[in-house]
Scaffold this motif. Sequence first.
Motif, PDB file in Angstrom:
ATOM      1  N   SER A 127       0.824  -1.585  -0.169  1.00  0.00           N
ATOM      2  CA  SER A 127       0.310   0.238   0.112  1.00  0.00           C
ATOM      3  C   SER A 127       0.953   1.039  -0.108  1.00  0.00           C
ATOM      4  O   SER A 127       1.289   1.791   0.652  1.00  0.00           O
ATOM      5  CB  SER A 127      -0.907   0.112   1.373  1.00  0.00           C
ATOM      6  N   PHE A 128       1.100   1.877  -0.675  1.00  0.00           N
ATOM      7  CA  PHE A 128       1.607   3.512  -1.306  1.00  0.00           C
ATOM      8  C   PHE A 128       0.209   4.568  -1.418  1.00  0.00           C
ATOM      9  O   PHE A 128      -0.209   4.776  -2.174  1.00  0.00           O
ATOM     10  CB  PHE A 128       2.128   2.849  -2.224  1.00  0.00           C
ATOM     11  N   ASP A 129       1.034   5.544  -0.570  1.00  0.00           N
ATOM     12  CA  ASP A 129       0.305   7.050  -0.665  1.00  0.00           C
ATOM     13  C   ASP A 129       1.103   8.610  -0.776  1.00  0.00           C
ATOM     14  O   ASP A 129       2.566   7.655  -0.486  1.00  0.00           O
ATOM     15  CB  ASP A 129      -0.067   7.252   0.956  1.00  0.00           C
ATOM     16  N   GLN A 147      -5.840  -8.897  -2.768  1.00  0.00           N
ATOM     17  CA  GLN A 147      -5.343  -8.123  -3.793  1.00  0.00           C
ATOM     18  C   GLN A 147      -3.885  -7.733  -3.364  1.00  0.00           C
ATOM     19  O   GLN A 147      -3.619  -8.023  -2.798  1.00  0.00           O
ATOM     20  CB  GLN A 147      -6.529  -7.184  -3.252  1.00  0.00           C
ATOM     21  N   GLY A 148      -3.975  -7.114  -4.505  1.00  0.00           N
ATOM     22  CA  GLY A 148      -2.349  -6.711  -4.666  1.00  0.00           C
ATOM     23  C   GLY A 148      -1.510  -5.343  -3.800  1.00  0.00           C
ATOM     24  O   GLY A 148      -2.207  -5.355  -3.197  1.00  0.00           O
ATOM     25  N   ILE A 149      -1.730  -4.361  -5.161  1.00  0.00           N
ATOM     26  CA  ILE A 149      -0.836  -3.129  -4.923  1.00  0.00           C
ATOM     27  C   ILE A 149      -1.909  -2.329  -4.707  1.00  0.00           C
ATOM     28  O   ILE A 149      -2.889  -2.060  -5.829  1.00  0.00           O
ATOM     29  CB  ILE A 149       0.184  -2.463  -6.162  1.00  0.00           C
ATOM     30  N   ILE A 150      -1.704  -1.254  -3.738  1.00  0.00           N
ATOM     31  CA  ILE A 150      -2.793  -0.773  -3.898  1.00  0.00           C
ATOM     32  C   ILE A 150      -2.298   1.131  -3.599  1.00  0.00           C
ATOM     33  O   ILE A 150      -1.309   1.127  -2.835  1.00  0.00           O
ATOM     34  CB  ILE A 150      -3.852  -0.471  -2.271  1.00  0.00           C
ATOM     35  N   LEU A 151      -2.382   1.968  -5.051  1.00  0.00           N
ATOM     36  CA  LEU A 151      -2.059   3.414  -5.178  1.00  0.00           C
ATOM     37  C   LEU A 151      -2.899   3.994  -4.916  1.00  0.00           C
ATOM     38  O   LEU A 151      -3.972   4.389  -4.718  1.00  0.00           O
ATOM     39  CB  LEU A 151      -1.348   3.277  -6.136  1.00  0.00           C
ATOM     40  N   PHE A 172      -5.059  -7.150  -8.708  1.00  0.00           N
ATOM     41  CA  PHE A 172      -3.580  -7.158  -8.418  1.00  0.00           C
ATOM     42  C   PHE A 172      -3.076  -5.637  -8.337  1.00  0.00           C
ATOM     43  O   PHE A 172      -2.526  -5.688  -8.003  1.00  0.00           O
ATOM     44  CB  PHE A 172      -3.252  -7.441 -10.211  1.00  0.00           C
ATOM     45  N   TYR A 173      -3.490  -5.022  -8.716  1.00  0.00           N
ATOM     46  CA  TYR A 173      -3.668  -3.515  -8.917  1.00  0.00           C
ATOM     47  C   TYR A 173      -4.207  -2.250  -8.538  1.00  0.00           C
ATOM     48  O   TYR A 173      -5.386  -2.996  -9.605  1.00  0.00           O
ATOM     49  CB  TYR A 173      -2.579  -2.905  -9.823  1.00  0.00           C
ATOM     50  N   MET A 174      -4.648  -1.529  -7.899  1.00  0.00           N
ATOM     51  CA  MET A 174      -5.384  -0.784  -7.728  1.00  0.00           C
ATOM     52  C   MET A 174      -5.550   0.546  -7.804  1.00  0.00           C
ATOM     53  O   MET A 174      -4.347   0.609  -6.342  1.00  0.00           O
ATOM     54  CB  MET A 174      -6.505  -0.874  -6.368  1.00  0.00           C
ATOM     55  N   VAL A 175      -5.725   1.636  -8.487  1.00  0.00           N
ATOM     56  CA  VAL A 175      -4.906   3.018  -8.386  1.00  0.00           C
ATOM     57  C   VAL A 175      -6.014   3.755  -8.428  1.00  0.00           C
ATOM     58  O   VAL A 175      -6.830   3.508  -8.717  1.00  0.00           O
ATOM     59  CB  VAL A 175      -3.902   2.815  -9.902  1.00  0.00           C
TER      60      VAL A 175
END
Length: 257
Positions: A127-129, A147-151, A172-175
């Motif tokens: 998780s990245f902010d 779930q995968g990567i959350i942006l 896999f990717y949530m932006v």
Amino acid sequence: MLFRSLNSQFPTTGASTPYLLSSYSSLEIVNLGGDSSLRANKHYALGILGYSIQEEGSLTIRGPGAIIDGTGVSYGDGEVSAFYVNDSRVVFSGLTFQGFINGAVQGIDSDIEFVNCNFVNNVTAGSFDQSSVEMHQGLINLSEGTQGIILSGSQMTSSSVDLSCTRAAGPFYMVQYGSSLVLETHSPLRETGVTSGILVATAGISSSIVCSSDFSSGGQASLNTMSVLQYPTSGTDSFAGGITLTDSSSAAVPILG
């Protein structure tokens, strides 16, 4: 202590002997000072990497082959990760993160790069902010309900990353919240269990996904709330499972010139 650059070798224990967070008597803690009803008061991690990189320096943490296992570790007053990165530049290389309930790696206001790292059966991979993230090679493995990567307000490039899942997993990717994702150098040959019904990438709230000419997936994508998907030739070439558009979102070949 501030430092310009550091290369750190993470001791390996062998593929069959992961580092178990449950075996540690204590973890590093950062007090976030949040409203516990909206944001956790504390964050627990094997390593808190914050405000520690000076000027153009960076921290490199290398495996290779080390496994960090967060299975069964939780606290009532905060989230748990392998690493919590704040306002730093960090490269992770050759590590496997598995079994974390929260993001195995979480980053805020940071530049983070993953080289040949694996995320296996975490409820949330990362998780990245307000961060810039690059992921080269490695694996995102999901099981049902994960779930995968959350942006959030972040940018990410994913290149040559393998995707694997069982049953109803993903995305896999949530932006979201003005984030952007670039997908490169990937084909269905790099996928296991990714059928046409699996959601590979989703964008929401004024976010974007850009697929390079060498990206294709057997899964699907979805866009909502004024988000955009760009693909080189056609949507089905990029996502064989199709693209779902809602709330003034769009998908098209970019206009050049």
